[in-house]
Design a protein around this motif. Sequence first.
Motif, short mmCIF file in Angstrom:
data_model
loop_
_atom_site.label_atom_id
_atom_site.label_comp_id
_atom_site.label_asym_id
_atom_site.label_seq_id
_atom_site.Cartn_x
_atom_site.Cartn_y
_atom_site.Cartn_z
N LEU A 80 0.70 -1.12 -0.14
CA LEU A 80 -0.40 0.17 -0.25
C LEU A 80 0.34 1.16 0.02
N LEU A 81 1.96 1.13 0.28
CA LEU A 81 2.83 2.43 0.75
C LEU A 81 3.27 2.67 -0.82
N LEU A 82 3.76 1.41 -1.21
CA LEU A 82 4.76 1.56 -2.55
C LEU A 82 3.92 1.91 -3.48
N ASN A 83 2.85 1.47 -3.54
CA ASN A 83 1.34 1.60 -4.60
C ASN A 83 1.12 3.05 -4.88
N VAL A 84 2.76 3.80 -5.32
CA VAL A 84 2.00 5.47 -5.24
C VAL A 84 3.03 6.00 -6.59
N ASN A 85 2.32 7.01 -7.16
CA ASN A 85 2.77 6.97 -8.69
C ASN A 85 4.18 8.09 -8.04
N SER A 86 5.09 7.34 -8.25
CA SER A 86 6.67 7.80 -8.06
C SER A 86 8.39 7.34 -8.50
N ARG A 87 8.48 8.18 -9.32
CA ARG A 87 10.00 7.28 -9.54
C ARG A 87 10.96 6.99 -8.46
N LEU A 92 12.98 2.11 -5.43
CA LEU A 92 13.14 1.57 -4.23
C LEU A 92 13.12 0.08 -4.16
N ARG A 93 11.65 0.07 -4.44
CA ARG A 93 10.35 -0.90 -4.86
C ARG A 93 11.90 -2.37 -5.03
N ARG C 11 3.28 17.67 0.33
CA ARG C 11 3.77 17.73 2.01
C ARG C 11 3.82 15.98 2.43
N GLU C 12 2.21 16.13 1.71
CA GLU C 12 2.18 14.00 2.08
C GLU C 12 3.09 13.74 1.52
N ARG C 13 3.65 13.90 -0.17
CA ARG C 13 3.97 12.83 -0.81
C ARG C 13 5.78 12.91 -0.13
N PHE C 14 6.23 14.22 0.93
CA PHE C 14 7.31 14.01 1.07
C PHE C 14 7.35 13.04 2.12
N TRP C 15 6.65 13.12 3.31
CA TRP C 15 6.63 12.44 4.79
C TRP C 15 6.42 10.64 4.13
N LEU C 16 5.80 10.58 3.45
CA LEU C 16 5.96 9.50 2.27
C LEU C 16 6.51 8.63 1.74
N HIS C 17 7.42 9.23 1.41
CA HIS C 17 9.60 9.40 1.02
C HIS C 17 9.77 8.80 2.14
N LEU C 19 9.50 7.88 5.06
CA LEU C 19 9.03 6.73 5.51
C LEU C 19 8.64 5.68 4.83
N VAL C 20 9.25 6.05 3.32
CA VAL C 20 9.75 4.35 3.22
C VAL C 20 10.76 4.25 2.97
#
Lengths: 280, 459, 278
Positions: A80-87, A92-93, C11-17, C19-20
């Motif tokens: 769920l965390l990684l299922n975002v459209n981001s390069r 990282l996947r 901002r949400e994207r920043f925190w998400l990144h 965290l990951v």
Amino acid sequence: MPALVALMVVTLLPTIYLVIVSLTPLDLARPETHWDFSDPLGQYRTVLNDERLHNSFWVQAKLSFWSVALQVLLGFLFALLLNVNSRVLLALRTVFLIPMVLPPIVVAIIWKVLYTPDISPLHWATEAMGFVVPSLITDPDWALTAIIVADVWEWFPFVMLMVLASLQMMPSEYVEAAKVDGASVLQLTFYVTLPYLKGVLLVAALFRLVDSIKAFPLIYILTDGGPGTVTEVTNFYSFIQAFNFSYLGYSSAITVVLVIVTILLSWAIIRLVGWGQRVD
Amino acid sequence: MSTAISGTLTAARLHRRTLLRSALVGSAAAAVGLRAPAVLGQAKKFAGVTLQGASFASTFFGYLQNYIPEFEEETGMKVNFVTNAFPVFNQRTDLELSTQGSALDVINVTFIYSGRWIGAGWVENLKPFVEDPNLTPDDWDASDFVGGTMASLQDANGDAHGFPWEAGAMIMAAARADLLDQKGLALPTTFDELMNVCEMTKGMERVAPFTADKLHHWNWIPYLMGMGGTVFKDPPANLTPTWDTPEAAKAADFYGKLLSEYGPPGVLSFTDDQSMQSQKTGRANIRTQAITWMVPLSKDPDSRVADKVRYGPVPAGPAGSFPGSNSHGFGIPVGSKNKEAAWEFIKWAVGKDITLRMLEEHGYPSVCRRSIIDSELFKETLTLNGQDVASLYLETLELGGKSGYMKYRTVPQFPQVGDKINKAIEKVATGQADGATAMAQAQEEAVADLKKSGVQIDG
Amino acid sequence: MSTDYTRTLRRERFWLHLLVIVLVLLVMFPFVWLLIMSFKTIDDIFAWPPKWFFTPTLENYTGLWQGDFPASFANSLITSVGSTVIAILLGVPGAYALSRLPVRRSNRLSILILASRMAPPIAFTIPYFLAYRYVGLLDTRIGLILIYLTFNLSLVVWLMRSFFDATPRALEEAAWIDGASLMQGFVKIILPLSGPGLAATAILCFLYSWNDFFFALILTRTEATTAPVAIVNFMNYEGWAWGKIAAGGAMVMLPVLVFSMLVRRFLIEGMTAGAVKG
């Protein structure tokens, strides 16, 4: 079809041989036990009465349940965390592939290092924080947990990848419709995503369940089945009987039981996945 | 200039060695040394042979590797000697022997497997090799090996199926005897004193009072016997286990307490080496184990306890003192295709020359040849931190050889039975069961196992 | 209003990144630690507190390379490649045929294939071990190659079948109508379409064989020892040579990592194909 003939030769024939051996008390140190069919069900009677074996079933059940449950949970959350459209996240996947593709023996060594108080950074860190952690792999209350942690680390990416693959195929209308209805992220997850993933989670869990029966290197390297028999799973017990004590007859009987369980689980997978479907 | 000096030094050293050798083992050994050039002159007998050897890893093989090139040069054969972890070696060799395969030419006949391997006819009888004057010169002297070290390597007729490179004799070492001194305690001589010393020194300088490795079916038995218990009723004739006794329960509780209350963290997973490291680094104090693991405490350059360690006999229980003794020897698998070459190797590796050099150059203590044990050099080498460990070693060897209490270890079924003991002690030491329960359960499992392998059990 | 929304989103994207990334570091830590250890001297390994900064040494690797390790590394390569090639040659035509069989019959075979892939290794080890005693295949590379077929062959059939299933039949039928033989249709039309699948399958076969520990532990002694077994051999009776163990581990995982990173797209496909078909 030569392939299927070959497959039969390399898998079916040995399995038949295994069943035959399980009907004898074969002990390599005693040649007279070869082909001794005087008491064909003798080994299976021992299977029914061997308390250490029964204990190993229980250990196996605990190991399988917790490791599969945690793998499914973590795999799902990470997906769920990684299922975002981001390069960045896409790159990282790849990193998550590492534990899964590493040779299992290397995974076992990695965790042996972390669980050895003398050289473990974990033990150092906890000590620095003021806790004295016992050596986990020699503590009967923690040894199995230690194995489960290592196993989860190795295999949650498998569930994660399956879920990710499935999420990518999820029709976007589902999500859009829910959003229009004003659903929160949590609601979205519970009422839309989770039901959609039910199938793939179940299949992933079944795959992991079957594989958890094979657990060997982790136990061989980390605990050797101990302390006592706390981490002795059936597969490992069968290995000891066959190749430490050379009771191949008895070990074969145990293994036949394991194989039957495996076949039942495989059958369940096939029913679930529905291998009959085709793109025509 | 410097080469000249080093040349002189080498010559002096060589001279000293020759002197020592002739003085110690008589002219016969010197003759063995001198024969080498003669052999070199001829076509090398084993040219083209590759000898496959295997054993569990031990300091002995680390030292032997240094000498192997000389042997290869002398005989023309190539030696490929592989050492594995103890359980891995035993398990694989057991499998290999059971197939009567030809993958190995020289193996270590592990003590606990000796009864099984020799009994099943998997290891070659060496008597014909020893008796053939073309294969073995008289001065090699097979009778030079201490009787006790040969016992496990002989079959029912007394024929040798192997010759020993290691005689293990169990002693006690207190790596941090200084802690005992601080409390005014003497080295413990009885079980009660041992327990008392552990209790009194617990927590001092974060040193664990006791340490051990996980081979409980070796380490624990002196405590079992000291309490008056036995492993089998009357080995090798009657292999009924006798573990559901109060003595066994008491011994298990006693040893379990030593490990759980006084051992370092993770002691239950310790290998031999880890246990030795815990002593060498001064993090653990007392251990009862074979002498091989004790000598490095005072000999190794990286030992931090060389001036603190004190040695003594294994403490005695109410029933007496039963320190373990064993031996590991070279044997030839019956399936080997290079038996003569293998014999050549064995003859060389446990010959007087190499044994002496190991003692002289590395202080290797577990010598099996009487002529060398009796020598001054041996006594000198085994004077550790000012203490006479040589006599301690000999006393233990003789004790084990004389009264025959080690017979339990070489019965063919011991590997399986020993596993039950390991598990039981682990259970007691981790508080999963008390001594009585764990031992009674182990007894039951051992009986079932022994019946499975066709052994008659009482009642 | 709309910039506000974008800002929140950013901002949400920043925190998400963040965290990951933290999670990735956490997950990778055990693996990285082993790598670091392989460059430490024995003193640095036992240093307390553990050292993050130290003078790296190659002594563990050079020590490893001078011993028996290169031979076992070669054994690993030979057995893995050998078994992969044989499994592909035998398995691919089989998978194709299976893909074109009537559904019911193919399902029954599927159980056999899946079960053999999933059976615990000991189920094959016992009979193979006993049989190899008679035919002298213990401690040989051929012996290992053969037993690796137990999982590789079914893996090939299993995976390739799902790739073939995904290729429309209409294509080859068109070729047959044009007068191509069954074989020609397969080689000229279907195989090229399944190229990526074939690559993924071959790599998976290689990885499974390379990663095997159990079979090699039982079936080899000295000559055919593979790298994973060789590492365990460093766990000596008299010593845990941690540096060497770590270096050995790093060597063994190196080809695996390179391989799976190079073909990660196919790897994910390959590992999940068949189980999550659309």
